[in-house]
Design a protein around this motif. Sequence first.
Motif, mmCIF file in Angstrom:
data_model
loop_
_atom_site.group_PDB
_atom_site.id
_atom_site.type_symbol
_atom_site.label_atom_id
_atom_site.label_comp_id
_atom_site.label_asym_id
_atom_site.label_seq_id
_atom_site.Cartn_x
_atom_site.Cartn_y
_atom_site.Cartn_z
ATOM 1 N N GLY A 260 -96.939 27.994 -10.087
ATOM 2 C CA GLY A 260 -97.062 27.776 -11.517
ATOM 3 C C GLY A 260 -98.199 28.505 -12.201
ATOM 4 N N ARG B 7 -97.448 30.388 -15.400
ATOM 5 C CA ARG B 7 -96.929 29.616 -16.538
ATOM 6 C C ARG B 7 -98.036 28.884 -17.296
ATOM 7 N NH1 ARG B 7 -93.300 28.623 -12.473
ATOM 8 N NH2 ARG B 7 -94.098 26.519 -12.117
ATOM 9 N N ARG B 8 -99.265 29.066 -16.871
ATOM 10 C CA ARG B 8 -100.382 28.365 -17.487
ATOM 11 C C ARG B 8 -100.913 29.120 -18.703
ATOM 12 N NH1 ARG B 8 -102.839 27.575 -11.545
ATOM 13 N NH2 ARG B 8 -101.297 26.064 -10.858
#
Length: 188
Positions: free
Chosen positions: A95, A98-99
Amino acid sequence: MDLLAAHGSALDVFDAAVHAAGSGDWARATPCTDWSVRDLVNHLAVEQLWVPHLLAGATLDEVGTRYDGDVLGDDPLSVWEKASAAAREAWLSPGALRRTVHVSFGLVPAEEYGWQMTLDLAVHGWDLAAALGRPNPVPGPLAGRLLDVLRPMIDDWQGLGLFDPPVAVGRTAAAPDRLVALLGRRPR
């Protein structure tokens, strides 16, 4: 080439140049006129040290001044290796892309930050190789991808003092030479 592949390639470029530096090379001048080889490696080591914090959501104030000044100490190679390994691990964490991250000019998507970091590794890999008298180490596919993804951003960055004005190169110049010329370096 996706961001993580490009980042890995650019990290390899800079890492190889760091490992090519001998004990007598750390005071050499670089194309970054205010920086020696040591200063340049310190700059990139500091950038890598910030990555895990920023990808974890820390603000600039939370990181504070802990990485100000010379972080290389008596073992520049070891510090670089640890910092770059921790940064790469942070980029590869689930992830991460996606931060949103805090940077000096506000909040940006982690992917945008990642492309900026990749560009910095590649162009400073060229700077370090040039300081050591080595050929342009930036692979053609990486340079081509950076040109494709970042050209609009680079155009916006011109005039902000991040790079010298672009240097003219011929139409048939290879992608690595076009990339460094766009960032104000004179291809060798």
